[in-house]
Design an enzyme around this catalytic site. Structure first.
Site, PDB file in Angstrom:
ATOM      1  N   GLU A 172       0.510  -1.201   0.429  1.00 42.64           N
ATOM      2  CA  GLU A 172       0.263   0.023   0.099  1.00 42.64           C
ATOM      3  C   GLU A 172       1.296   1.116  -0.243  1.00 42.64           C
ATOM      4  O   GLU A 172       2.435   1.072   0.585  1.00 42.64           O
ATOM      5  CB  GLU A 172      -0.621  -0.395   0.949  1.00 42.64           C
ATOM      6  CG  GLU A 172      -1.008   1.079   1.439  1.00 42.64           C
ATOM      7  CD  GLU A 172      -2.879   1.388   2.663  1.00 42.64           C
ATOM      8  OE1 GLU A 172      -3.063  -0.155   2.974  1.00 42.64           O
ATOM      9  OE2 GLU A 172      -2.757   2.250   3.521  1.00 42.64           O
ATOM     10  N   GLU A 199      -1.912  11.896   3.357  1.00 44.04           N
ATOM     11  CA  GLU A 199      -3.127  10.900   5.132  1.00 44.04           C
ATOM     12  C   GLU A 199      -3.309  12.506   5.655  1.00 44.04           C
ATOM     13  O   GLU A 199      -1.711  13.383   6.046  1.00 44.04           O
ATOM     14  CB  GLU A 199      -2.948  10.190   5.566  1.00 44.04           C
ATOM     15  CG  GLU A 199      -2.881   8.908   4.813  1.00 44.04           C
ATOM     16  CD  GLU A 199      -3.081   7.627   5.434  1.00 44.04           C
ATOM     17  OE1 GLU A 199      -4.366   6.866   6.449  1.00 44.04           O
ATOM     18  OE2 GLU A 199      -2.208   7.017   5.417  1.00 44.04           O
TER      19      GLU A 199
END
Length: 269
Positions: A147, A152
Site C-alpha cells: 500500500e 493522509e
C-alpha cells in the site's frame, strides 16, 4: 525619439527571446513524460463511471471508521465547479451516524511505475481523515501486496501531511511502517499538489515539488518491496477510525468537503 523607439524594439526582441527560451525549457521538461490517464472533473453530477468505482458499506474497513460509504449519491460525491467534491455528512445511514464516499479506479485503471499528481484542498476538523493512496490490483492479503499512502491528514492534527508505505515487513500493525510528515499550514484553505514518483528503485512523495518522503528498494525482496506490479488509485474521506477518531469526532464541523481539482498520471517515455 528614434533612440527611444530603437530601445523599445530591442527590449521587445529580448523579451521574445527570453519567453521562447522559457517555453522551450518547459516543453523539454514535459517531453520526458507522457500523460497516460487523468480526470479533470470538469463535468457536472456524479463522477465519471468509466473512470471510478465505489467502495460501499459501513464495515469500518479495518480502521474502525464511523461512516457509511455510499454509491452514486450526489450528496457524498459529485463534480462541481471543476472539482470532485467528496462530502462527509452527519446523518444516520444504515446504522451509521455519518456518510461519505470512497472512489477507486480498481478494475478501470491501474499503472506500474510513473508519476501521480493530485491537486486537492482538504477538509478540516476533528474526526476527518482524507487520503490519496494506492493498492495492488492483485491484492490478496494486506499488507503483503503493498500500500502506498501519498497523502493522509487527520483533523485533530491540522496541517500535518503524512506519506507512508505498508508492506509485509514494514507496516503499522508491527510498528515498522516507513513514513514521514510535512507541515503545511493552509492545506484546508488552499489547493496543493500531492505527487508521488514511482520507479523500480524508489518511491518519492512531494507536496508542491517539496520532497518529504523517500522509500528505496534496498532489500530486493517481496516482503519489503511489492511495488513491481500495477496499482490502482483511491480517494476517500473517512470519519473517525482508530487514527482519524483518536481524539474523537466533532459533530459541529459537518458537513465537511474534500476538493480534488485533478488527478493525473504520467509515465516516462
Amino acid at each position: 525619439m528614434k533612440n527611444k523607439l530603437r530601445n523599445t524594439i530591442q527590449f521587445c526582441a529580448a523579451a521574445i527571446v527570453v519567453l521562447s527560451a522559457v517555453n522551450c525549457a518547459s516543453n523539454k521538461a514535459d517531453s520526458a513524460r507522457k500523460l497516460i490517464w487523468s480526470d479533470e472533473f470538469n463535468g457536472k453530477g456524479l463522477p465519471d463511471s468509466l473512470k471510478w468505482n465505489y467502495d460501499v458499506g459501513g464495515s469500518g474497513y479495518g480502521n474502525s471508521e464511523a461512516q457509511f460509504y455510499t454509491k452514486d449519491r450526489l450528496e457524498n460525491a459529485r463534480m462541481e465547479n471543476g472539482n470532485l467534491v467528496i462530502e462527509a455528512r452527519k446523518e444516520n445511514w444504515d446504522n451509521n451516524k455519518y456518510t461519505s464516499a470512497r472512489l477507486l479506479t480498481k478494475g478501470k485503471f491501474s499503472f506500474q511505475y510513473g508519476t501521480i499528481e493530485v491537486r486537492a484542498k482538504l477538509p478540516k476538523g476533528r474526526g476527518t481523515w482524507p487520503a490519496i493512496w494506492m493498492m495492488s490490483e492483485k491484492m490478496k492479503k494486506w499488507p503483503d501486496d503493498g500500500e502506498l499512502d501519498i497523502m493522509e491528514h487527520v483533523g485533530f492534527n491540522q496541517g500535518y501531511i503524512h506519506a507512508s508505505v505498508h508492506t509485509k515487513k514494514y507496516n503499522h500493525i508491527k510498528g515498522t511502517q516507513k513514513t514521514d510528515t510535512l507541515f503545511v499550514k493552509d492545506v484546508s484553505e488552499k489547493f496543493h499538489v500531492y505527487k508521488a514518483d514511482w520507479t523500480p528503485e524508489k518511491i518519492e512523495v512531494y507536496i508542491d515539488d517539496q520532497k518529504f518522503f523517500t522509500y528505496e528498494n534496498k532489500e530486493k525482496t517481496y516482503e519489503a518491496w511489492p511495488f513491481d506490479q500495477p496499482y490502482f488509485i483511491i480517494l476517500n474521506l473517512a470519519v473517525g477510525g482508530f487514527w482519524g477518531g483518536k481524539e474523537g469526532i466533532d459533530d459541529q464541523i459537518f458537513p465537511q468537503k474534500y476538493y480534488i481539482d485533478y488527478v493525473r498520471v504520467y509515465q516516462n517515455k
